[in-house]
Design an enzyme around this catalytic site. Structure first.
Site, PDB file in Angstrom:
ATOM      1  N   LYS A 165       8.047  37.077  12.153  1.00 41.42           N
ATOM      2  CA  LYS A 165       8.360  37.021  10.717  1.00 41.42           C
ATOM      3  C   LYS A 165       9.128  35.739  10.472  1.00 41.42           C
ATOM      4  O   LYS A 165       9.722  35.195  11.385  1.00 41.42           O
ATOM      5  CB  LYS A 165       9.214  38.223  10.315  1.00 41.42           C
ATOM      6  N   HIS A 168      14.365  33.667   8.069  1.00 40.38           N
ATOM      7  CA  HIS A 168      14.742  33.435   6.672  1.00 40.38           C
ATOM      8  C   HIS A 168      16.206  33.025   6.522  1.00 40.38           C
ATOM      9  O   HIS A 168      16.934  32.889   7.501  1.00 40.38           O
ATOM     10  CB  HIS A 168      14.402  34.654   5.812  1.00 40.38           C
ATOM     11  N   HIS A 171      19.049  34.832   8.333  1.00 41.23           N
ATOM     12  CA  HIS A 171      19.157  34.509   9.763  1.00 41.23           C
ATOM     13  C   HIS A 171      19.780  33.130   9.934  1.00 41.23           C
ATOM     14  O   HIS A 171      20.514  32.892  10.890  1.00 41.23           O
ATOM     15  CB  HIS A 171      17.783  34.533  10.426  1.00 41.23           C
TER      16      HIS A 171
END
Length: 632
Positions: A165, A168, A171
C-alpha cells in the site's frame, strides 16, 4: 573549566558534581555558571542551593538575560516577592567574575553573563568534544555513578507502513518523528532498538496473491515491488467491488448466488489467507517474497532519510498460538466476556469512573474466531518484553490511535503486568493535510521526495554561478528536498495538523529546511576561503572576541547541551528546530560585523574559531533531527 572554577571562590569541578545532581561542567559549561550562581544566591537569601539550582531557568531571548529566577520559587515567607527580588539584587556582588549585577522586573531577577569568561570556556569545550558536544551519555546509564551496571534499553517502534500500500503521509510523520526520537535517546547514551512493525498479514495478502497469479509481472515486481503490488491490489479490489455489486443485484432479482459467493474473489482470498495461517509452504513462500522485496525497497528510501531499523517485525510475526493463549487468559481472568458470539472487553465493568467509560468496549475476537488488532498487539508487546527486556518502549503512532493504545496499555496492566505497562509510552502526532502528487494521485513517499527534489533543483538552477560550484547538483537537490519535507514536518508541535505546502517548504526565505542548509553551507564556505587549519583554530586568541555579535553567538552556543536535555523532556523536534533557527539568525546578522577573510591574522583565527564552533553545533543539531548537513 578548572581555571574558571578556581576564579569563583575556589569551586572545584569534582566538588560541583558532588554538590549538584546532574551537574557536569566539563560537558556543559553553563552547569558551572548555575552552580556558582546558586552558591552566591544561597549566601544572599539563606535558601538551600538544592532549591535554588533547579529554579534557575533559561530566558526566551538573550535580551532578557541568560538565566532568570522567579523569587516565589525560593519559597521565602513573610515578604512580597518583588521586594525580595529587589533586596537580593542589591546584595549581589559588584564585581563577580562570571555575572553582571542582575536586573529586576516585578519579582523576576535576570542574570547576564560576562563576555570574556563565557567565550574562553564555551569555544574550547566545543572544539574538544566536536560531534559529541551536547551529548550526555550518562543519561542512559542504569547507574550514572557506576557505568559497569550497563545502559538502559529503549525500543522505538515507528514508521510501520502496510506492505503493497502507499507509504502515506501518516507513515511519513511517524518515520520522521520516530527517527528523531531514536537519535535523541542514542545521543543520551541509551541502548536504542529501532523496530518497524509492518502491516504484513491479513486477508488482503490472499487477495494480492490472487492478483499476482492473474496479472503479475516478474520484471515489474523485481524493479519496483511496492508500486507493482499496489497497482495489482487496486485492480483486484476494483474487480472484487464490481463482483459484489453484481451478486447483490442478482440476489435482488431473486437469483440463487450461493455458488457465485463460494467462488467469489473475496472467498478465494479468505481461503488463500487460511492457507497462510495454516502455514502452507507454497503460500508462505510467495507472501515472504512480496515481504522481502518490499522491505528491500523501503530500505533504499529510509537510507535517503538517514533512517535505519534493527528489526523489521510485523503482524505476521505474532503466532496464532500466542494470541489464543492471551485470549484464554483474558477470558479466564474476567477481562473479556462473550457478547453475541464475539469477545469484548467492557472497560466500564473493570475500571471505575470516567476512565472506564472513556476506554469504551473494544472487540478482541470476532464471531468467526478471528483475533483482532488489540489481541495481536497484546501478544506482541509481551513477546517484546520477553525478548528485549526493555526499560522503556515508545510507540510513534498517529493521534487517531490514542484510544487503541490506551486500551492496549490498560489490558496489559489488568493482566497483571503493571510494571510493563508503566514502561510504555505513546508519542502521537496530528495529520498532514493536502498531500497529493502534482497529478493529484495517491502519494508514495518516493513520489513526494522526487517532487520536492525536482522543485529544489529548479530553484538551484536560477543561480548559475553557485550551481556550477556544486559537485553533484542532483544529490544536493535530493538532500535539500528531504530537508524541506522534514523541517516542515518538525516546525510545529507534533500534535498539530499542518498543510503540506511545497512552495513554502522549498523556499530559501523564512525558517525552512533549505534556509537551515544554506546557513550551514555558508559557514563551511567561510572556513574554505579562510584556509585555516584545526591547529590554527585551537591556538586562536579568543580574548579578541569582544564584539556584542560574537559574545551573543557564544551565549547561544552555550545553550545547546541544555536544549538537548530539555528535548528529552518534551520529545518535540521543534524544541531543537527553534534553537537552530535562533542560532542561524544570530549568525546571519553577525557577518557584516565579524569579517573573517581579509582581517588581521590573529583576529581572523579568533573569528573563524567562533564560526567553526557554530558550524559544529549547527551540524550536531541537524544530524539529531535526521538531516544531512551540506557543505556547499
Amino acid at each position: 573549566m578548572e581555571q574558571l572554577a578556581q576564579k569563583v571562590g575556589g569551586l572545584s569541578l569534582a566538588g560541583i558534581a558532588q554538590k549538584f545532581p546532574n551537574c557536569y561542567p566539563e560537558l556543559n559549561p553553563f552547569d558551572l555558571y548555575r552552580a556558582h550562581l546558586s552558591n552566591l544566591l544561597a549566601d544572599i537569601t539563606g535558601v538551600d542551593t538544592k532549591i535554588i539550582y533547579p529554579a534557575l531557568s533559561w530566558t526566551q531571548s538573550l535580551d532578557k538575560g541568560d538565566l532568570i529566577l522567579a523569587a516565589p520559587a525560593l519559597r521565602v515567607k513573610g515578604q512580597k516577592p518583588d521586594e525580595l527580588a529587589k533586596q537580593w539584587a542589591e546584595k549581589f556582588p559588584e564585581n563577580d567574575p562570571l555575572f553582571e549585577k542582575p536586573t529586576v522586573v516585578n519579582y523576576f531577577m535576570a542574570f547576564y553573563v560576562k563576555g570574556a569568561p563565557v567565550v574562553e570556556t564555551v569555544i574550547p569545550t566545543i572544539q574538544k568534544y566536536g560531534k559529541d558536544f551536547g551529548s550526555y551519555k550518562f543519561n542512559g546509564l542504569r547507574d550514572p555513578a557506576d557505568p559497569s551496571k550497563g545502559r538502559k534499553r529503549i525500543i522505538v517502534e515507528f514508521s510501520s507502513p502496510n506492505i503493497a500500500k502507499p507509504f502515506h503521509a501518516g507513515h511519513l510523520r511517524s518515520t520522521i518523528i520516530g527517527g528523531f526520537i531514536a537519535n535523541l535517546y542514542e545521543l543520551a547514551g541509551w541502548d536504542v532498538i529501532r523496530i518497524n512493525y509492518l502491516g504484513d498479514w491479513g486477508k488482503q495478502y490472499g487477495l494480492l496473491a490472487l492478483a499476482f497469479e492473474k496479472y503479475g509481472d516478474e520484471e515489474a515486481l523485481t524493479k519496483d515491488p511496492i508500486n507493482h503490488l499496489f497497482q495489482l491490489y487496486v485492480r483486484i479490489n476494483t474487480e472484487m467491488s464490481a463482483e459484489k455489486e453484481q451478486m447483490e443485484k442478482r440476489k435482488q432479482d431473486g437469483e440463487d448466488v450461493t455458488e457465485l459467493e463460494a467462488n467469489s474473489l473475496d472467498e478465494q482470498a479468505r481461503r488463500y489467507f487460511k492457507k497462510m495461517t495454516d502455514r502452507d509452504a507454497e503460500a508462505l513462500a510467495q507472501w515472504e517474497r512480496f515481504r522481502n522485496l518490499s522491505i528491500k525497497r523501503y530500505q533504499d528510501t529510509y537510507a535517503r532519510l538517514n533512517i535505519r531499523f534493527d528489526d523489521y517485525s510485523g503482524e505476521s510475526q505474532v503466532s496464532e498460538e500466542a494470541m489464543e493463549k492471551v485470549g484464554r487468559e483474558m477470558l479466564e481472568t474476567g477481562i473479556s466476556k462473550e457478547d453475541k458470539g464475539a469477545l469484548i472487553v467492557d472497560f466500564q465493568e473493570l475500571v471505575p469512573g470516567k476512565e472506564g467509560k472513556r476506554l469504551e468496549k473494544p472487540i478482541v475476537r470476532k464471531r468467526d474466531g478471528t483475533a483482532l488488532y488489540l489481541t495481536r498487539d497484546i501478544s506482541e508487546l509481551l513477546a517484546r518484553h520477553e525478548k528485549y527486556k526493555f526499560d522503556q518502549m515508545i510507540y510513534v503512532v498517529a493521534s487517531a490511535q490514542d484510544l487503541h493504545l490506551k486500551q492496549l496499555f490498560k489490558i496489559i496492566e489488568l493482566l497483571g503486568h503493571k510494571d510493563i505497562a508503566a514502561k510504555c509510552q505513546h508519542i502521537n502526532f496530528g495529520l498532514v493535510l493536502g498531500m497529493s502528487t502534482r497529478k493529484g494521485t495517491v502519494k508514495f513517499l518516493d513520489d513526494i521526495l522526487r517532487d520536492v527534489a525536482d522543485k529544489m533543483h529548479e530553484t538551484m538552477k536560477k543561480n548559475e554561478d553557485k550551481y556550477s560550484q556544486v559537485a553533484n547538483p542532483e544529490a544536493t537537490a535530493d538532500t535539500l528536498g528531504i530537508s524541506s519535507v522534514m523541517v516542515q514536518d518538525m516546525t510545529g508541535k507534533r500534535i498539530n495538523n499542518y498543510t503540506f505546502n511545497m512552495d513554502a517548504m522549498t523556499s530559501f526565505e523564512g525558517d525552512t529546511g533549505p534556509y537551515l542548509q544554506y546557513a550551514h553551507a555558508r559557514v563551511s564556505s567561510i572556513r574554505r576561503r579562510a584556509g585555516l587549519s584545526d591547529e590554527d583554530l585551537a591556538s586562536a586568541d579568543l580574548s579578541l572576541l569582544t564584539e556584542v555579535h560574537a559574545v551573543n553567538i557564544v551565549r547561544l552556543l552555550a545553550q545547546w547541551p541544555d536544549t538537548v536535555q530539555n528535548t528529552l523532556r518534551t520529545l518535540e523536534p521543534t524544541t531543537v528546530l527553534t534553537y537552530l533557527f535562533k542560532m542561524t539568525h544570530a549568525l546571519s546578522s553577525s557577518y557584516d560585523h565579524l569579517q573573517v577573510v581579509g582581517s588581521e591574522r590573529e583576529l581572523m583565527k579568533a573569528r573563524m574559531a567562533l564560526y567553526d564552533a557554530a558550524h559544529t553545533v549547527l551540524g550536531n543539531g541537524m544530524r539529531l533531527l535526521g538531516l544531512s548537513p551540506v557543505e556547499r
